[in-house]
Design a protein around this motif. Structure first.
Motif, mmCIF file in Angstrom:
data_model
loop_
_atom_site.group_PDB
_atom_site.id
_atom_site.type_symbol
_atom_site.label_atom_id
_atom_site.label_comp_id
_atom_site.label_asym_id
_atom_site.label_seq_id
_atom_site.Cartn_x
_atom_site.Cartn_y
_atom_site.Cartn_z
ATOM 1 N N ASP A 127 -8.323 3.579 -7.724
ATOM 2 C CA ASP A 127 -8.824 2.281 -8.161
ATOM 3 C C ASP A 127 -7.672 1.480 -8.766
ATOM 4 O O ASP A 127 -7.111 1.885 -9.786
ATOM 5 C CB ASP A 127 -9.925 2.496 -9.196
ATOM 6 N N PRO A 128 -7.287 0.353 -8.167
ATOM 7 C CA PRO A 128 -6.167 -0.412 -8.725
ATOM 8 C C PRO A 128 -6.422 -0.899 -10.138
ATOM 9 O O PRO A 128 -5.475 -1.030 -10.925
ATOM 10 C CB PRO A 128 -5.988 -1.570 -7.744
ATOM 11 N N GLY B 114 -3.624 0.276 3.681
ATOM 12 C CA GLY B 114 -4.962 0.172 3.132
ATOM 13 C C GLY B 114 -5.756 -0.918 3.830
ATOM 14 O O GLY B 114 -5.250 -1.590 4.748
ATOM 15 N N PRO B 115 -6.992 -1.141 3.423
ATOM 16 C CA PRO B 115 -7.811 -2.166 4.075
ATOM 17 C C PRO B 115 -7.322 -3.587 3.834
ATOM 18 O O PRO B 115 -7.640 -4.491 4.605
ATOM 19 C CB PRO B 115 -9.201 -1.956 3.459
ATOM 20 N N ASP B 116 -6.532 -3.785 2.783
ATOM 21 C CA ASP B 116 -6.078 -5.133 2.434
ATOM 22 C C ASP B 116 -4.572 -5.306 2.514
ATOM 23 O O ASP B 116 -4.073 -6.391 2.216
ATOM 24 C CB ASP B 116 -6.533 -5.485 1.015
ATOM 25 N N SER B 117 -3.845 -4.259 2.896
ATOM 26 C CA SER B 117 -2.385 -4.365 2.875
ATOM 27 C C SER B 117 -1.747 -3.326 3.773
ATOM 28 O O SER B 117 -2.200 -2.180 3.834
ATOM 29 C CB SER B 117 -1.855 -4.167 1.449
ATOM 30 N N SER C 188 1.934 4.903 -8.243
ATOM 31 C CA SER C 188 1.118 5.594 -7.247
ATOM 32 C C SER C 188 -0.012 6.405 -7.853
ATOM 33 O O SER C 188 -1.062 6.584 -7.223
ATOM 34 C CB SER C 188 2.002 6.530 -6.410
ATOM 35 N N ARG D 18 0.026 -7.717 -4.358
ATOM 36 C CA ARG D 18 -0.981 -8.160 -3.405
ATOM 37 C C ARG D 18 -0.271 -8.640 -2.146
ATOM 38 O O ARG D 18 0.675 -9.432 -2.236
ATOM 39 C CB ARG D 18 -1.814 -9.284 -4.025
ATOM 40 N N SER E 175 1.663 -0.898 4.574
ATOM 41 C CA SER E 175 2.544 -0.115 3.705
ATOM 42 C C SER E 175 3.739 -0.963 3.269
ATOM 43 O O SER E 175 3.858 -2.127 3.627
ATOM 44 C CB SER E 175 3.009 1.141 4.444
ATOM 45 N N PRO F 268 -4.482 3.678 -1.556
ATOM 46 C CA PRO F 268 -5.836 3.146 -1.391
ATOM 47 C C PRO F 268 -6.954 3.985 -1.997
ATOM 48 O O PRO F 268 -8.017 3.433 -2.316
ATOM 49 C CB PRO F 268 -5.976 3.049 0.136
ATOM 50 N N TRP F 269 -6.770 5.277 -2.159
ATOM 51 C CA TRP F 269 -7.887 6.056 -2.714
ATOM 52 C C TRP F 269 -7.961 6.007 -4.237
ATOM 53 O O TRP F 269 -8.874 6.569 -4.825
ATOM 54 C CB TRP F 269 -7.863 7.500 -2.227
ATOM 55 N N SER G 280 0.832 -1.190 0.000
ATOM 56 C CA SER G 280 0.000 0.000 0.000
ATOM 57 C C SER G 280 0.872 1.245 0.000
ATOM 58 O O SER G 280 1.860 1.333 0.734
ATOM 59 C CB SER G 280 -0.918 -0.005 1.232
#
Length: 250
Positions: free
Chosen positions: A221-222, A14-17, A181, A242, A19, A218-219, A9
């Motif tokens: 869209d990947p 982020g919610p899934d990772s 980024s 990931r 930094s 995180p803000w 991240s």
């Protein structure tokens, strides 16, 4: 050589990772590239709490180094007493920056847990790895890494804007962990970060095998970042980083 993405991240967890943090292993030796916010927790899913043999910090922004402070607590206050020091390679002033972040004047300073080694551009041996470093295009002193073992090579861009030095550092690498980024929009600041298209352009020029887009903020869209990268002229394997992903380069 095995590469595990611990945290990918950008700028903050982020919610899934967590930094930025990447684990490289060979011959039982475990090297961390960066140790950003939240990484210590996720790292314990992959190796033992005390099993880090060396750390390299690309630069001193919090999302790349701050969990070193938490790891100092781990190595100082174990039930069996303090553990041996871990070599920690970082830019000039790493010891001052991290001691200030720890901010506990009555506690043991971080030199109790780490042997601080100053990074410069060049080649060094860390355990079984040959590690090549080069300055990247970022507002603070920042190094990208090329980690080599057994004829295989992983390059990590750290944080950077467009950089010919990154192309050379990644030349022919099996895996390029390249920051992406920004979305590809007009008016982006120079000398700060890459967008997905620029990351793919660097990978194409370096002729790498696999491009892993990382430092995903995180803000954004990947899927947008990956779509931007598809227009960068790189025709090799390409994917989003990931947390927990493993790349076996044996």
């Amino acid at each position: 050589m095995k590469l595990t993405v611990i945290g990918c991240s950008g700028s903050f967890p982020g919610p899934d990772s967590p930094s930025s943090c990447y684990l490289l292993e060979a011959e039982g030796f475990r090297l961390l590239l960066d140790f950003g916010s939240g990484a210590l927790g996720a790292l314990q899913r992959h190796i033992g709490l005390y099993d880090i043999d060396a750390i390299c910090l690309s630069h001193l922004h919090a999302d790349h180094c701050l969990d070193v402070c938490a790891y100092h607590v781990v190595r100082t206050y174990t039930p069996d007493g303090p553990l041996p020091k871990v070599p920690l390679h970082g830019p000039d002033g790493t010891d001052r920056r991290l001691n200030a972040a720890y901010a506990m004047p009555d506690e043991p300073v971080l030199e109790r847990s780490f042997d601080f080694v100053r990074l410069t551009s060049g080649v060094r041996r860390i355990g079984p790895f040959e590690v090549t470093t080069a300055r990247m295009n970022h507002p603070v002193e920042t190094y990208g890494f090329r980690v080599s073992y057994g004829g295989r090579h992983v390059t990590y861009s750290a944080d950077t804007g467009e950089s010919p030095e990154l192309v050379e550092l990644a030349r022919g690498a099996d895996v390029l962990l390249c920051e992406a980024s920004f979305p590809d929009v007009p008016g982006l600041p120079s000398g700060l970060h890459l967008n997905g298209r620029q990351a793919a352009e660097h990978a194409a020029r370096a002729e790498v095998g696999t491009l892993v887009l990382t430092h995903l903020v995180p803000w954004h869209d990947p899927a947008r970042i990956l779509d931007d990268a598809s227009r960068g002229g790189f025709d090799g394997r390409m994917e989003l980083a990931r947390s927990g992903a493993v790349y076996d380069l044996s």
